[in-house]
Enzyme design. Sequence first.
Site, PDB file in Angstrom:
ATOM      1  N   ASP A 146       0.845  -1.194   0.000  1.00 57.41           N
ATOM      2  CA  ASP A 146       0.000   0.000   0.000  1.00 57.41           C
ATOM      3  C   ASP A 146       0.881   1.245   0.000  1.00 57.41           C
ATOM      4  O   ASP A 146       2.015   1.201  -0.490  1.00 57.41           O
ATOM      5  CB  ASP A 146      -0.920  -0.057   1.241  1.00 57.41           C
ATOM      6  CG  ASP A 146      -2.269   0.592   0.984  1.00 57.41           C
ATOM      7  OD1 ASP A 146      -2.285   1.778   0.639  1.00 57.41           O
ATOM      8  OD2 ASP A 146      -3.307  -0.082   1.149  1.00 57.41           O
ATOM      9  N   HIS A 183      -3.722   6.481   2.915  1.00 55.39           N
ATOM     10  CA  HIS A 183      -4.418   5.251   2.545  1.00 55.39           C
ATOM     11  C   HIS A 183      -3.845   4.021   3.250  1.00 55.39           C
ATOM     12  O   HIS A 183      -4.583   3.200   3.800  1.00 55.39           O
ATOM     13  CB  HIS A 183      -4.302   5.128   1.022  1.00 55.39           C
ATOM     14  CG  HIS A 183      -5.114   4.055   0.394  1.00 55.39           C
ATOM     15  ND1 HIS A 183      -4.655   2.771   0.259  1.00 55.39           N
ATOM     16  CD2 HIS A 183      -6.338   4.076  -0.159  1.00 55.39           C
ATOM     17  CE1 HIS A 183      -5.579   2.053  -0.363  1.00 55.39           C
ATOM     18  NE2 HIS A 183      -6.610   2.812  -0.622  1.00 55.39           N
ATOM     19  N   SER A 220     -11.062  -0.495  -1.290  1.00 56.34           N
ATOM     20  CA  SER A 220      -9.797  -0.461  -0.533  1.00 56.34           C
ATOM     21  C   SER A 220     -10.054  -0.619   0.956  1.00 56.34           C
ATOM     22  O   SER A 220      -9.206  -1.137   1.676  1.00 56.34           O
ATOM     23  CB  SER A 220      -9.109   0.888  -0.721  1.00 56.34           C
ATOM     24  OG  SER A 220      -8.519   0.978  -1.970  1.00 56.34           O
TER      25      SER A 220
END
Length: 846
Positions: free
Chosen positions: A182, A257, A621
Amino acid sequence: MGKNSFLVHLVVVFCLGMVLPCLCVDDPDNATSDVYVVTLRHAPASQYYGELKTVDNGFKHDASGRTQFHKPRSSNLTKTEKIYGSYIAQAHDSLLKKVLKGEKYMKLYSYHYLINGFAVLVTQQQAEKLSRSSDVSNVVLDFAVRTATTHTPQFLGLPLGAWSQDGGFQTAGEGVVIGFVDTGIDPTHPSFGDTKSDHSYPVPAHFSGVCEVTRDFPSGSCNRKLVGARHFAASAITRGIFNVSQDYASPFDGDGHGTHTASTAAGNHGIPVIVAGHHFGNASGMAPRSHIAVYKALYKRFGGFAADVVAAIDQAAQDGVDIISLSITPNRRPPGVATFFNPIDMALLSAVKAGIFVVQASGNTGPSPMSMSSFSPWIFSVGAASHDRVYSNSIFLGNNVTLPGVILAPGTAENKLYKLIFARHALNNDTTVADDMYVGECQDASKFNKDLIRGNLLMCSYSIRFVLGISNVKLAEQTAKNLSAVGIVFYMDPYVIGFQLNPIPLKMPGILVVSTNDTKILMQYYNSSLEIDPASKKVVKFGAVARICGGLKANYSNNAPKVMYYSSRGPDPEDSLPHEADILKPNLLAPGNFIWSAWSSLGADSAEFQGENFALMSGTSMAAPHVAGLAALIKQKFPNFSPAAIGSALSTTASQYDKSGGPIMAQRSSAFPDENQTPATPFDMGSGFVNATGALNPGLVFDSSYDDYMSFLCGINGSAPVVLNYTGQNCGSYNSTVLGPDLNLPSITLSKLNQSRIVQRTVLNIAGNETYSVGWDAPSGVSVKVTPSHFTIANGERKVLSVLLNATLNSTVASFGRIGLFGNQGHVVNIPVSVTVKISNNITKS
Ligand SMILES: *[C@@H]1O[C@H](CO)[C@@H](O)[C@H](O)[C@H]1NC(C)=O
Ligand SMILES: *[C@@H]1O[C@H](CO)[C@@H](O)[C@H](O)[C@H]1NC(C)=O
Ligand SMILES: *[C@@H]1O[C@H](CO)[C@@H](O)[C@H](O)[C@H]1NC(C)=O
Ligand SMILES: *[C@@H]1O[C@H](CO)[C@@H](O)[C@H](O)[C@H]1NC(C)=O
Ligand SMILES: *[C@@H]1O[C@H](CO)[C@@H](O)[C@H](O)[C@H]1NC(C)=O
Ligand SMILES: *[C@@H]1O[C@H](CO)[C@@H](O)[C@H](O)[C@H]1NC(C)=O
Ligand SMILES: *[C@@H]1O[C@H](CO)[C@@H](O)[C@H](O)[C@H]1NC(C)=O
Ligand SMILES: *[C@@H]1O[C@H](CO)[C@@H](O)[C@H](O)[C@H]1NC(C)=O
Ligand SMILES: *[C@@H]1O[C@H](CO)[C@@H](O)[C@H](O)[C@H]1NC(C)=O
Ligand SMILES: *[C@@H]1O[C@H](CO)[C@@H](O)[C@H](O)[C@H]1NC(C)=O
Ligand SMILES: *[C@@H]1O[C@H](CO)[C@@H](O)[C@H](O)[C@H]1NC(C)=O
Ligand SMILES: *[C@@H]1O[C@H](CO)[C@@H](O)[C@H](O)[C@H]1NC(C)=O
């Protein structure tokens, strides 16, 4: 990636339009160079040690047919593997030297664990030279990828269900390492701290990863919670788009994220969520005692590249992670014989061979059918569903009308009404709308007359420019504050319609009226209450008054779960022609909408949550790490489960119903999604919505091994050379008559049922002796018969079920049914059935 918190769908569209930056690398011939991923013929290290490790990831039988479990992975081989790794890297160098004698090139990575190969920057001519070398099996151009909770533990029933089984959250997920490919992590976040005094929390012995130490990621960043952290950027750097100050040449998360996904899966329990000064409850990961290993390969400004992602996956597998969570998808369907054959999916196949459970976000390219980009049966693909929490705000107008809205903000003083002042009607003498047509968006306090606005409600327009990040809600709030307004009221510009807006946090009282109809009502009331001087056309009196009721309090009344419009859908349109692949995707739904989770202190991906410790995000996600965390709980309870068995436990226990007991609905349009929904099919939701309690006690599992996946790949028309190129293995040694429906998946998918077909499934009982009866609900146009329809199965025993499907009615569209195995000890095993009947002309129907 770059989903800002607003509007997943739109932003994804922009990502698709993004052009890859060209490479600016000089070459003697002035030819442009590109990054290529090169695979070699010799086996990688994981195969070399295959016999010693639990790489066939399955269950073995003793003579009596009982299941024996393998020993857990041992870390003893790591040292030998490392020596082998550097040997392979040298072999790559000498191969390059030999083939590209005296020419310029740049090797970026040697992959040696899952794939024997390397990433190299060369010209097309050089790439061709490499592909002609007898040592080289495959040369692929690098491609781009992108990044596809306080309450979700309760919504998933963890405290009384899955967590309570092994001593509560205090031990949930212990001993399991989850690897995240990620945007990195913020190691200073309390969600990733460990308690120094807690000696009962060792780093699992099977994990051998390390932490990079840099200025951004100083020594001491890692601990027994965050056990590994590295970054992979060679391909990005080579393209000249890597910027050290914004992208951080370290595992540090400059986006947000990666911090969000890691804490959703395995963040510590009981961390207070305080955003914009408001307390929204306490957060916990799904497996709060699992360990986190970070493999950063994605970056805020440009996404990522396959060469870096493959390096990250290869390292994660070598380090000994138990689970890999990927909240990324390719920017487009990979070209080639079938979508399965791309470097990322093939590296993940090797990871599965090494016993690692792989979870991937299904993508945010819904709601149209066939919108998924990966259909690999060894990857567990997760779609996004809503959950039941809503934050509703409202504004009460002086004409006794109340309008709903969003924004996580407090209300104005109760029982008091304040004047509404539209920004455009409160300009300074030297500001005109002609000079600044967007002045209504309240981005600059110096444009306004403070005397008019002080003590009143400032009204601003919310346009598409906010969604694009040109205008900013926080700046508007700053404007309102500088002008001493008591609150801020946004109304929706008519061009932003129907989309879901994330609740944005504000410190001061505020609201955003979302619906265009409500905006009309608000503006009518406002305009009808104005007094305008006919001569100067200036407002001389503001008559409209209102009170903001506030939107900080959550209620749990939403009927959930529901498939979100952006969640990518099956079926698979083109793989393995002339047979379609017949693999059900997505596999499962998990919460993915409005998810509170940790945010990087320097996370730049969302203007609304910049500088905050937590953020509310939406997307598939966010769904994938929920499942990664639940998989850790399964792995903790059943350490010897294969990846397929974990996927089976999650799938067969999934629920097809929402909170109200009706079928799970699927949004089918990005505009007005709640007005465009119908019951979800397996192509929208896979097996259904994850049930954590059920998944820890599945009764029966459907297992598959690496060899099964290889047989399936070899069964695809014309695939033998590609399989050889990627895996170094010859299809001759596999049963290449295995097609999608023959894989032992916990689903049955037939895209062309002609007349009649028998599909077999093998179940393994991991619970006590139990007697099952089989029931089914046949898809329309199909008759179904399962034999045996009643069976007793002992612990560790297997049973083969034969499913006879007869076509009765021709059809152009798929129809759906379900097979249920009902055990007398309470286990219920669900298998979705998706069939399209295509009866050929020749045979007449009876
Ligand atoms: C390479 O390109 C540059 C600029 O386009 C040019 O000046 C130079 O002569 C070229 N070199 C060769 C070897 O073609
Ligand atoms: C494995 O490692 C442990 C501790 O590092 C050691 O005691 C043991 O002898 C090793 N086993 C083998 C087979 O090398
Ligand atoms: C497999 O590799 C060989 C040698 O590099 C190449 O010629 C061939 O095109 C590749 N086949 C496929 C299907 O990729
Ligand atoms: C709003 O309701 C209150 C109480 O019901 C009433 O006294 C008042 O006249 C109403 N105002 C308008 C504008 O309808
Ligand atoms: C704006 O102009 C009006 C009259 O033209 C004047 O009375 C007022 O003081 C001015 N306001 C400011 C803030 O300059
Ligand atoms: C908006 O109002 C129009 C008519 O005033 C009505 O037909 C329409 O259904 C309303 N839309 C929504 C989403 O409520
Ligand atoms: C989840 O599974 C458990 C155990 O099988 C069951 O009792 C419960 O009703 C299921 N929950 C839902 C929402 O289906
Ligand atoms: C190959 O697979 C097919 C389909 O599963 C099966 O019917 C057949 O018996 C298998 N053949 C061998 C040799 O295993
Ligand atoms: C379960 O079934 C096996 C095989 O039928 C039998 O040997 C065993 O005693 C049974 N166990 C229990 C607890 O009933
Ligand atoms: C299915 O079709 C086969 C052959 O066409 C036939 O023998 C069988 O009776 C049918 N079974 C059912 C349940 O319709
Ligand atoms: C079934 O549909 C196919 C095309 O979809 C057609 O060719 C065939 O004639 C149809 N068969 C029957 C029995 O209706
Ligand atoms: C239909 O029958 C004809 C002649 O019997 C044969 O040539 C053709 O291949 C058959 N088509 C299909 C789809 O089975």
